[in-house]
Motif scaffolding. Structure first.
Motif, PDB file in Angstrom:
ATOM      1  N   ASN A  99       0.833  -1.218   0.000  1.00 62.58           N
ATOM      2  CA  ASN A  99       0.000   0.000   0.000  1.00 62.58           C
ATOM      3  C   ASN A  99       0.860   1.259   0.000  1.00 62.58           C
ATOM      4  OD1 ASN A  99      -0.335   1.443   2.906  1.00 62.58           O
ATOM      5  ND2 ASN A  99       0.177  -0.707   3.165  1.00 62.58           N
ATOM      6  N   THR A 100       0.201   2.391  -0.194  1.00 61.93           N
ATOM      7  CA  THR A 100       0.922   3.668  -0.309  1.00 61.93           C
ATOM      8  C   THR A 100       1.035   4.389   1.037  1.00 61.93           C
ATOM      9  OG1 THR A 100      -1.170   4.615  -1.097  1.00 61.93           O
ATOM     10  CG2 THR A 100       0.450   4.057  -2.765  1.00 61.93           C
ATOM     11  N   THR A 101       0.658   3.719   2.098  1.00 58.63           N
ATOM     12  CA  THR A 101       0.945   4.053   3.511  1.00 58.63           C
ATOM     13  C   THR A 101       0.355   5.379   4.012  1.00 58.63           C
ATOM     14  OG1 THR A 101       3.102   5.198   3.324  1.00 58.63           O
ATOM     15  CG2 THR A 101       3.147   2.792   3.255  1.00 58.63           C
ATOM     16  N   ILE A 102      -0.708   5.832   3.383  1.00 58.24           N
ATOM     17  CA  ILE A 102      -1.303   7.095   3.834  1.00 58.24           C
ATOM     18  C   ILE A 102      -2.123   6.857   5.097  1.00 58.24           C
ATOM     19  CG2 ILE A 102      -2.906   8.970   3.240  1.00 58.24           C
ATOM     20  CD1 ILE A 102      -2.051   8.530   0.285  1.00 58.24           C
ATOM     21  N   ILE A 103      -1.852   7.672   6.112  1.00 52.98           N
ATOM     22  CA  ILE A 103      -2.533   7.552   7.410  1.00 52.98           C
ATOM     23  C   ILE A 103      -3.260   8.862   7.674  1.00 52.98           C
ATOM     24  CG2 ILE A 103      -2.144   7.335   9.906  1.00 52.98           C
ATOM     25  CD1 ILE A 103       0.379   5.667   9.161  1.00 52.98           C
ATOM     26  N   ARG A 104      -4.552   8.776   7.871  1.00 56.53           N
ATOM     27  CA  ARG A 104      -5.361   9.980   8.108  1.00 56.53           C
ATOM     28  C   ARG A 104      -6.609   9.554   8.884  1.00 56.53           C
ATOM     29  NH1 ARG A 104      -9.600   9.875   4.088  1.00 56.53           N
ATOM     30  NH2 ARG A 104      -9.189   8.168   2.661  1.00 56.53           N
ATOM     31  N   ALA A 105      -7.319  10.540   9.419  1.00 55.19           N
ATOM     32  CA  ALA A 105      -8.547  10.225  10.165  1.00 55.19           C
ATOM     33  C   ALA A 105      -9.585  11.290   9.865  1.00 55.19           C
ATOM     34  CB  ALA A 105      -8.251  10.162  11.657  1.00 55.19           C
ATOM     35  N   ASN A 106      -9.851  11.495   8.581  1.00 53.29           N
ATOM     36  CA  ASN A 106     -10.774  12.572   8.190  1.00 53.29           C
ATOM     37  C   ASN A 106     -11.987  12.021   7.443  1.00 53.29           C
ATOM     38  OD1 ASN A 106      -9.373  11.760   5.976  1.00 53.29           O
ATOM     39  ND2 ASN A 106      -8.802  13.797   5.271  1.00 53.29           N
ATOM     40  N   TYR A 107     -12.601  10.994   8.025  1.00 56.70           N
ATOM     41  CA  TYR A 107     -13.788  10.393   7.391  1.00 56.70           C
ATOM     42  C   TYR A 107     -15.036  11.193   7.764  1.00 56.70           C
ATOM     43  CZ  TYR A 107     -11.076   6.520   5.575  1.00 56.70           C
ATOM     44  OH  TYR A 107     -10.180   5.768   4.858  1.00 56.70           O
ATOM     45  N   LEU A 108     -16.185  10.789   7.216  1.00 55.71           N
ATOM     46  CA  LEU A 108     -17.400  11.593   7.405  1.00 55.71           C
ATOM     47  C   LEU A 108     -18.191  11.213   8.660  1.00 55.71           C
ATOM     48  CD1 LEU A 108     -19.476  13.655   6.310  1.00 55.71           C
ATOM     49  CD2 LEU A 108     -20.533  11.768   5.049  1.00 55.71           C
ATOM     50  N   VAL A 137      -0.499  14.464  -0.936  1.00 57.12           N
ATOM     51  CA  VAL A 137      -1.625  15.141  -1.579  1.00 57.12           C
ATOM     52  C   VAL A 137      -2.512  14.089  -2.250  1.00 57.12           C
ATOM     53  CG1 VAL A 137      -2.375  16.910  -3.202  1.00 57.12           C
ATOM     54  CG2 VAL A 137      -0.210  17.185  -1.993  1.00 57.12           C
ATOM     55  N   MET A 138      -3.804  14.187  -1.961  1.00 63.78           N
ATOM     56  CA  MET A 138      -4.770  13.248  -2.539  1.00 63.78           C
ATOM     57  C   MET A 138      -5.788  14.029  -3.352  1.00 63.78           C
ATOM     58  SD  MET A 138      -5.474  10.858   0.776  1.00 63.78           S
ATOM     59  CE  MET A 138      -6.436   9.692  -0.149  1.00 63.78           C
ATOM     60  N   SER A 139      -6.173  13.440  -4.459  1.00 63.78           N
ATOM     61  CA  SER A 139      -7.091  14.121  -5.345  1.00 63.78           C
ATOM     62  C   SER A 139      -8.135  13.109  -5.814  1.00 63.78           C
ATOM     63  CB  SER A 139      -6.264  14.671  -6.507  1.00 63.78           C
ATOM     64  OG  SER A 139      -7.048  15.461  -7.295  1.00 63.78           O
ATOM     65  N   VAL A 189      -5.618  10.476  -8.110  1.00 66.54           N
ATOM     66  CA  VAL A 189      -4.167  10.344  -7.929  1.00 66.54           C
ATOM     67  C   VAL A 189      -3.810  10.778  -6.511  1.00 66.54           C
ATOM     68  CG1 VAL A 189      -3.650  12.652  -8.900  1.00 66.54           C
ATOM     69  CG2 VAL A 189      -1.879  10.913  -8.861  1.00 66.54           C
ATOM     70  N   TYR A 190      -2.887  10.054  -5.895  1.00 69.26           N
ATOM     71  CA  TYR A 190      -2.372  10.452  -4.584  1.00 69.26           C
ATOM     72  C   TYR A 190      -0.860  10.290  -4.628  1.00 69.26           C
ATOM     73  CZ  TYR A 190      -3.952   5.551  -4.344  1.00 69.26           C
ATOM     74  OH  TYR A 190      -4.267   4.252  -4.635  1.00 69.26           O
ATOM     75  N   VAL A 191      -0.172  11.242  -3.986  1.00 64.62           N
ATOM     76  CA  VAL A 191       1.292  11.315  -4.121  1.00 64.62           C
ATOM     77  C   VAL A 191       1.940  11.599  -2.777  1.00 64.62           C
ATOM     78  CG1 VAL A 191       3.198  12.451  -5.320  1.00 64.62           C
ATOM     79  CG2 VAL A 191       0.945  12.414  -6.376  1.00 64.62           C
ATOM     80  N   GLY A 233     -11.112  -2.250   2.365  1.00 70.23           N
ATOM     81  CA  GLY A 233     -11.040  -1.700   1.013  1.00 70.23           C
ATOM     82  C   GLY A 233      -9.681  -1.109   0.712  1.00 70.23           C
ATOM     83  N   THR A 234      -9.716   0.105   0.182  1.00 69.96           N
ATOM     84  CA  THR A 234      -8.480   0.745  -0.251  1.00 69.96           C
ATOM     85  C   THR A 234      -7.849   1.551   0.886  1.00 69.96           C
ATOM     86  OG1 THR A 234      -9.721   2.684  -0.961  1.00 69.96           O
ATOM     87  CG2 THR A 234      -9.390   0.964  -2.593  1.00 69.96           C
ATOM     88  N   GLY A 235      -8.410   1.442   2.113  1.00 73.57           N
ATOM     89  CA  GLY A 235      -7.956   2.371   3.147  1.00 73.57           C
ATOM     90  C   GLY A 235      -7.669   1.789   4.503  1.00 73.57           C
ATOM     91  N   GLY A 236      -7.250   0.523   4.589  1.00 69.55           N
ATOM     92  CA  GLY A 236      -7.103  -0.082   5.917  1.00 69.55           C
ATOM     93  C   GLY A 236      -5.754   0.071   6.564  1.00 69.55           C
ATOM     94  N   PHE A 237      -4.727   0.474   5.806  1.00 65.86           N
ATOM     95  CA  PHE A 237      -3.410   0.551   6.447  1.00 65.86           C
ATOM     96  C   PHE A 237      -3.444   1.516   7.625  1.00 65.86           C
ATOM     97  CE2 PHE A 237       0.860   2.504   6.832  1.00 65.86           C
ATOM     98  CZ  PHE A 237       1.546   1.378   7.257  1.00 65.86           C
ATOM     99  N   LYS A 238      -4.079   2.653   7.409  1.00 65.90           N
ATOM    100  CA  LYS A 238      -4.139   3.690   8.449  1.00 65.90           C
ATOM    101  C   LYS A 238      -4.800   3.186   9.724  1.00 65.90           C
ATOM    102  CE  LYS A 238      -6.861   6.241   5.791  1.00 65.90           C
ATOM    103  NZ  LYS A 238      -7.249   5.243   4.750  1.00 65.90           N
ATOM    104  N   ALA A 239      -5.646   2.155   9.590  1.00 64.76           N
ATOM    105  CA  ALA A 239      -6.409   1.667  10.745  1.00 64.76           C
ATOM    106  C   ALA A 239      -5.668   0.581  11.512  1.00 64.76           C
ATOM    107  CB  ALA A 239      -7.749   1.114  10.249  1.00 64.76           C
ATOM    108  N   ALA A 267     -13.039   7.753  -1.562  1.00 63.96           N
ATOM    109  CA  ALA A 267     -13.232   7.695  -3.002  1.00 63.96           C
ATOM    110  C   ALA A 267     -11.976   7.779  -3.853  1.00 63.96           C
ATOM    111  CB  ALA A 267     -14.172   8.802  -3.441  1.00 63.96           C
ATOM    112  N   VAL A 268     -10.882   8.247  -3.301  1.00 61.11           N
ATOM    113  CA  VAL A 268      -9.724   8.418  -4.162  1.00 61.11           C
ATOM    114  C   VAL A 268      -9.319   7.118  -4.830  1.00 61.11           C
ATOM    115  CG1 VAL A 268      -7.906   8.079  -2.438  1.00 61.11           C
ATOM    116  CG2 VAL A 268      -7.512   9.570  -4.376  1.00 61.11           C
ATOM    117  N   ALA A 269      -9.510   6.015  -4.142  1.00 63.30           N
ATOM    118  CA  ALA A 269      -9.067   4.756  -4.731  1.00 63.30           C
ATOM    119  C   ALA A 269     -10.234   3.824  -5.050  1.00 63.30           C
ATOM    120  CB  ALA A 269      -8.079   4.076  -3.788  1.00 63.30           C
ATOM    121  N   HIS A 270     -11.469   4.231  -4.758  1.00 70.99           N
ATOM    122  CA  HIS A 270     -12.605   3.345  -5.052  1.00 70.99           C
ATOM    123  C   HIS A 270     -13.115   3.592  -6.463  1.00 70.99           C
ATOM    124  CE1 HIS A 270     -12.581   2.255  -0.883  1.00 70.99           C
ATOM    125  NE2 HIS A 270     -13.604   1.470  -1.042  1.00 70.99           N
TER     126      HIS A 270
END
Ligand code: FAD
Ligand code: PYC
Length: 416
Positions: A76-85, A275-277, A282-284, A365-371, A413-416
């Motif tokens: 994975n691309t190792t992005i860690i964040r906690a900004n869900y809805l 940066v995620m878009s 794309v995320y970088v 899904g596409t976002g479990g590393f952060k968890a 959504a960035v990766a879904h």
């Protein structure tokens, strides 16, 4: 736990690692355990660690069909964040972020957690509204985000193109400063070494091929190395959760898709954030080795390939070129894929099942590393007490019958 010094590193280098102590044992499987964890990725290893450390259950085996971290943990691309809805998501992801803060000390292993900030870009009016909604939801949960104008985005990421003339101009951004990246394989190895030192058996190259269930109660797992008995089995096998579910007669609400990423040749440090878009997929970020780490959206079809197809890569590179024109001179070094398992509401399953003693932790899904730390922590509690941890309660299988979904399709959504 053994401490390592710079002298031991030099000694090991000079004697060609001949006497290098193994970080964890490779025991033969015992005939029975109190708990079996299926899957030696970060989530499975963290589960085993917290079972031993916090729940006092040390007669535990982690059964991995390949090698530790060889699944999505190491891809994975190792992005860690906690900004869900949703509040339920903020609960679990913020818990994980708190654990990330002290993880290197907790495991006595440097997981290289770098809080360099994660910036989400908005490219149209819909994005702006979605970011504003998420922004306000997070602030109500005391989760600090900052909203940036295009000029502030440019000041934060000087190489970004904020020209209004492009297909998807930058209209603003939402920044979480305490978010960032970590070293993925160090997370697996750190949890593995710490779990092993507490008595957990880590068994690699051993595939679970079936379950033995009698009168609705888990009895143990069939494996390529024979039957292993256990009254409790926790499945943490991202990508293959529905395959394991089917072995127990369960049809999980999961779809598996390949998700790809790539790295460039190493460059001097110049990109010091993430940066995620979502809109342009794309995320970088830039790794400590200097490679640009970039990811795309999922392949549109279901699949179990760890390669993925070319269209998402083409899509990501054209978006990256528009946002960061200087990338046009950079060469791609390699690309790879992983298999992500996705629930319809893009939230995980952390759950008991109709089989007594069978538990699933999947659908990240596409976002479990952060968890990873939070997921392992609450899943260990759920297995040990046979009762969902309060932070896991919303992620039960029953939500697909009751309709209490935790819809995170936009935040993911960035990766879904
Ligand atoms: P894994 O690491 O996949 O571990 C599951 C293990 O189960 C595997 O090692 C597998 O071999 C094993 N297994 C499967 N079946 C069996 C069986 N029958 N018997 C025994 N073992 C079995 N998340 C983020 O938060 N941020 C990101 O930036 C990010 N980027 C990503 C980029 C890509 C390209 C991919 C593919 C994923 C990304 N993710 C990201 C998602 C993240 O990687 C996963 O959600 C997370 O790593 C899942 O961890 P895990 O431990 O559950 O799974
Ligand atoms: O969930 O933050 C994320 C993510 C980024 C790239 C893939 N997943």
């Amino acid at each position: 736990m053994k401490k390592y010094s710079v002298f031991s590193l030099v000694r090991n280098a000079l004697d060609y690692h001949r006497n290098w102590q193994q970080a964890w044992r490779s025991p033969a499987p015992k005939s029975a355990y109190d708990v079996i964890v299926v899957g030696g990725g970060g989530h499975g290893l963290a589960t085993a660690y917290y079972l031993a450390k916090e729940c006092g259950i040390t007669n535990v085996a982690v059964i991995e069909k390949g090698w530790l971290g060889g699944g999505n943990t190491g891809r994975n691309t190792t992005i860690i964040r906690a900004n869900y809805l949703q509040d339920e998501s903020t609960g679990i992801y913020a818990h994980a972020l708190d654990l990330w803060d002290t993880l290197s000390t907790e495991l006595n292993y440097n997981v290289m957690f770098s809080k360099r900030g994660v910036l989400h870009l908005a490219h149209n009016q819909h994005d702006l509204k979605e970011l504003a909604r998420r922004h306000n939801a997070n602030r109500m949960m005391a989760n600090e985000l900052e909203f940036l104008t295009p000029e502030q985005v440019k000041a934060f990421v000087p190489i970004i193109n904020i020209s209004p003339d492009v297909r998807y101009p930058v209209l603003g951004g939402s920044l979480q400063r305490r978010a960032g990246v970590a070293r993925h394989d160090a997370v697996a190895w750190g949890y593995a070494r710490a779990a092993d030192s507490l008595g957990v058996d880590i068994i690699q190259n051993c595939e679970v091929t079936g379950f033995r269930i009698e009168q609705g109660q888990m009895k143990g797992v069939e494996t390529t190395r024979g039957f292993i008995a256990s009254p409790k089995v926790g499945c943490v096998a991202a990508g293959h959760s529905s395959v394991l579910g089917a072995m127990a007669g369960l049809r999980l609400p999961i779809e598996s898709h390949p998700l790809q990423a790539l790295v460039s040749e190493p460059l001097k440090p110049f990109f010091d954030t993430v940066v995620m878009s979502n809109t342009v997929h794309v995320y970088v970020s830039q790794s400590d080795k200097g490679e640009l780490v970039m990811g795309a959206g999922i392949d549109a079809y279901n699949g179990y390939s760890q390669r993925g197809s070319l269209p998402p890569i083409e899509h990501l590179l054209s978006a990256a070129m528009e946002l960061y024109p200087v990338f046009s001179r950079v060469r791609v070094l390699r690309k790879w894929g992983g298999i992500v398992d996705i629930c319809p509401d893009a939230s995980p399953l952390i759950t008991k099942t109709p089989v007594q003693g069978l538990y699933f932790n999947c659908g990240w899904g596409t976002g479990g590393f952060k968890a990873t730390p939070g997921s392992g922590h609450v899943f260990a509690h759920t297995i040990a007490r046979d009762d969902p941890h309060p932070l896991a309660a919303a992620f039960r299988l029953e939500r697909f019958a009751t309709g209490n979904l935790v819809d995170e399709n936009l935040a993911a959504a960035v990766a879904h």
